[in-house]
Design an enzyme around this catalytic site. Structure first.
Site, PDB file in Angstrom:
ATOM      1  N   ASP A   1      39.644  67.824  78.537  1.00 19.47           N
ATOM      2  CA  ASP A   1      40.579  68.790  79.376  1.00 19.47           C
ATOM      3  C   ASP A   1      41.211  68.205  79.756  1.00 19.47           C
ATOM      4  O   ASP A   1      42.666  68.554  79.275  1.00 19.47           O
ATOM      5  CB  ASP A   1      39.982  69.816  78.425  1.00 19.47           C
ATOM      6  CG  ASP A   1      38.370  70.419  79.161  1.00 19.47           C
ATOM      7  OD1 ASP A   1      38.060  69.401  79.384  1.00 19.47           O
ATOM      8  OD2 ASP A   1      38.014  71.181  79.445  1.00 19.47           O
TER       9      ASP A   1
ATOM     10  N   LYS B   1      34.056  64.444  76.172  1.00 23.53           N
ATOM     11  CA  LYS B   1      33.732  66.271  75.909  1.00 23.53           C
ATOM     12  C   LYS B   1      31.931  66.184  76.575  1.00 23.53           C
ATOM     13  O   LYS B   1      31.131  67.358  76.260  1.00 23.53           O
ATOM     14  CB  LYS B   1      34.395  67.004  75.509  1.00 23.53           C
ATOM     15  CG  LYS B   1      34.363  68.468  76.059  1.00 23.53           C
ATOM     16  CD  LYS B   1      35.053  68.521  76.393  1.00 23.53           C
ATOM     17  CE  LYS B   1      34.743  70.485  76.909  1.00 23.53           C
ATOM     18  NZ  LYS B   1      35.724  70.790  78.413  1.00 23.53           N
TER      19      LYS B   1
ATOM     20  N   TYR C   1      34.186  63.438  61.745  1.00 17.37           N
ATOM     21  CA  TYR C   1      34.993  62.930  60.873  1.00 17.37           C
ATOM     22  C   TYR C   1      34.309  62.940  59.287  1.00 17.37           C
ATOM     23  O   TYR C   1      34.468  61.488  58.493  1.00 17.37           O
ATOM     24  CB  TYR C   1      36.347  62.352  61.405  1.00 17.37           C
ATOM     25  CG  TYR C   1      37.523  62.393  62.026  1.00 17.37           C
ATOM     26  CD1 TYR C   1      37.332  63.793  63.024  1.00 17.37           C
ATOM     27  CD2 TYR C   1      38.679  62.795  61.274  1.00 17.37           C
ATOM     28  CE1 TYR C   1      38.174  63.988  63.783  1.00 17.37           C
ATOM     29  CE2 TYR C   1      40.404  63.401  62.027  1.00 17.37           C
ATOM     30  CZ  TYR C   1      39.893  63.480  63.166  1.00 17.37           C
ATOM     31  OH  TYR C   1      40.470  64.034  63.863  1.00 17.37           O
TER      32      TYR C   1
END
Ligand SMILES: NC(=O)C1=CN([C@@H]2O[C@H](COP(=O)(O)OP(=O)(O)OC[C@H]3O[C@@H](n4cnc5c(N)ncnc54)[C@H](OP(=O)(O)O)[C@@H]3O)[C@@H](O)[C@H]2O)C=CC1
Ligand SMILES: O=C(O)CCC(=O)C(=O)O
Ligand SMILES: [Mg+2]
Length: 418
Positions: free
Chosen positions: A285, A232, A162
């Site tokens: 996930d 992740k 971002y």
């Protein structure tokens, strides 16, 4: 303070900031608000009316809010001129007056301006995006036990992809970066170098630790049993993997956490209550399936910017949709409250959408001021309206026997249930 277009309410007073960044809140604080694009025009007036009603009822006229409109987005271009999307005086006002609230702002996909929402967070260094997700009895949900979802997301708000460091495919800048990566960094894995756009993902130990510190402190202050680092890190080792490692490091160094078994999970006793707080981690996930299957196992969540964006909408869906999920962007001194959802352009100006996300953001604002009685009334009003099945289209379409009301009609129902 002297502004070009912002009108300062003459009878309002500024919120002060004392030692330890504690707020000194007058009886009529000036609260800046950004109306917002799209459905901002529908939900922001309802939010103001509901908060005013809650404050009036709680304090019998002794306290009230002096609302002060500040501008960003499309409305700003109408007030300040064609290309002025975020005037400097909006940033100044929000910073000086410490506590504010905003409606959603449009960001074009692909070209055009960069996100004003992200710019506000970056310019004011509002490094925590706090998004609590809880269930209101009677809200339609795709889950059998939606009440088991009760999580508070701490989304890192200043780093990650971002940061907006990216170059368009085919641009001289992208070509230059690709050449640098290939020739000086030995990179051989850019699959299609001729046509790749390139983005950079900065994640720092300072940025991670200040976020995780707030999340752990929240767990202590609110007696919550766990803080989960969601990342992740198996794939992005030096950004997301480092986030996990720095999070655990902070828990041990600053909160005295000790490893459970062979680690990496660790725990410490809440210094206020003696309850055990577990600091754990999960890969993003797997987390997204576990929040549906075993939501009870998760509580306070600390995560990076992009993960937090996805997770907050996914969790909101579990408890009734993004029309119901509030949020706040916070630094050590400044707090800007805002809905989780966007501008929902197809509903703009139609007085149809659910204002609850912004109402609940307003509820967080009142609690932040220490006006807990008024905050409790907002919750009571929303609970009452939903329980009596007087709801906007998004909930009505899923709720048998419900009465559909407009956005403003829902606001009136909330006030009547306080
Ligand atoms: N913080 C911010 O200001 C944010 C701004 N945005 C911006 O908003 C714009 C539109 O984004 P988009 O992806 O369409 O996402 P939105 O969140 O604006 O809307 C997506 C869908 O969510 C549902 N929804 C959203 N808000 C409400 C509400 N208050 N009540 C009921 N349902 C609601 C609607 O679903 P349905 O059609 O099923 O009724 C809507 O079509 C983009 O420019 C984006 O960048 C996006 C997110 C946050
Ligand atoms: O800034 C935007 O347009 C989107 C922001 C967003 O999705 C969010 O804040 O959750
Ligand atoms: Mg989002």
């Amino acid at each position: 303070m002297a502004y070009q277009h912002i009108q300062i309410p003459a009878d309002g007073e500024r919120i002060g900031v004392g030692a330890d960044n504690r707020l000194q809140v007058p009886n009529r604080p000036i609260i800046p608000y950004i109306e917002g694009d799209g459905i901002g025009i529908d939900i922001t007036p309802v939010m103001k009316d509901v908060l005013d009603a809650a404050v009036a009822k709680a304090y019998g006229g002794e306290r009230s809010i002096a609302w002060m409109e500040v501008y960003a987005g499309e409305k700003s271009t109408r007030v300040y001129g064609e290309d002025v999307w975020l005037p400097d005086e909006t940033l100044e006002a929000v910073k000086e007056l410490v506590v504010s609230i905003k409606g959603p702002l449009t960001t074009p996909v692909g070209g055009g301006i960069r996100s004003l929402n992200v710019t506000l967070r970056q310019q004011l260094d509002l490094y925590v995006c706090l998004r609590p997700v809880r269930y209101f009895a009677g809200t339609p949900s795709p889950l059998v036990h939606p009440e088991e979802t009760d999580m508070v997301i701490f989304r890192e708000n200043s780093e990650d992809i971002y940061a907006g460091i990216e170059w368009q495919s085919g641009s001289p800048e992208a070509e230059k970066v690709i050449e640098f990566l290939q020739q000086e960094m030995g990179v051989t894995k850019i699959r299609f170098p001729e046509t790749s756009g390139i983005g950079v993902k900065p994640v720092s130990s300072e940025g991670t630790k200040r976020l995780v510190r707030k999340a752990i402190q929240y767990a202590i202050d609110n007696d919550r049993p766990s803080v989960t680092l969601v990342h992740k890190g198996n794939i992005m080792k030096f950004t997301e993997g480092a986030f996990k490692a720095w999070g655990y490091e902070l828990a041990k160094e600053e909160f005295g956490a000790e490893e459970i078994g062979g680690g990496p999970w660790c725990s410490f006793k809440n210094p206020s209550t003696g309850t055990e707080i577990t600091v754990k981690d999960v890969i993003a996930d797997a987390f997204l399936q576990q929040i549906l299957l075993r939501p009870k196992e998760y509580d306070v969540i600390a995560t990076l910017n992009l993960n937090g964006d996805y997770i907050s909408d996914a969790l909101a869906a579990q408890v009734g949709g993004i029309g119901m999920a509030p949020g706040a962007n916070i630094s050590d001194t400044v707090a800007m409250f805002e809905a989780t959802h966007g501008t929902a352009p197809k509903y703009a100006g139609k007085d149809q959408v659910n204002p609850s996300s912004l109402l609940l953001s307003g509820e967080m604002l009142l609690r932040h001021l220490g006006w807990t009685e008024a905050a409790d009334l907002v919750i009571k009003g929303i609970e009452g309206a939903i329980y009596s099945k007087t709801v906007t289209y998004d909930l009505e379409r899923l709720l048998e026997g419900a009465t559909k009301v407009s956005c403003s009609g829902f606001g009136e129902a909330v006030v009547s249930q306080m």
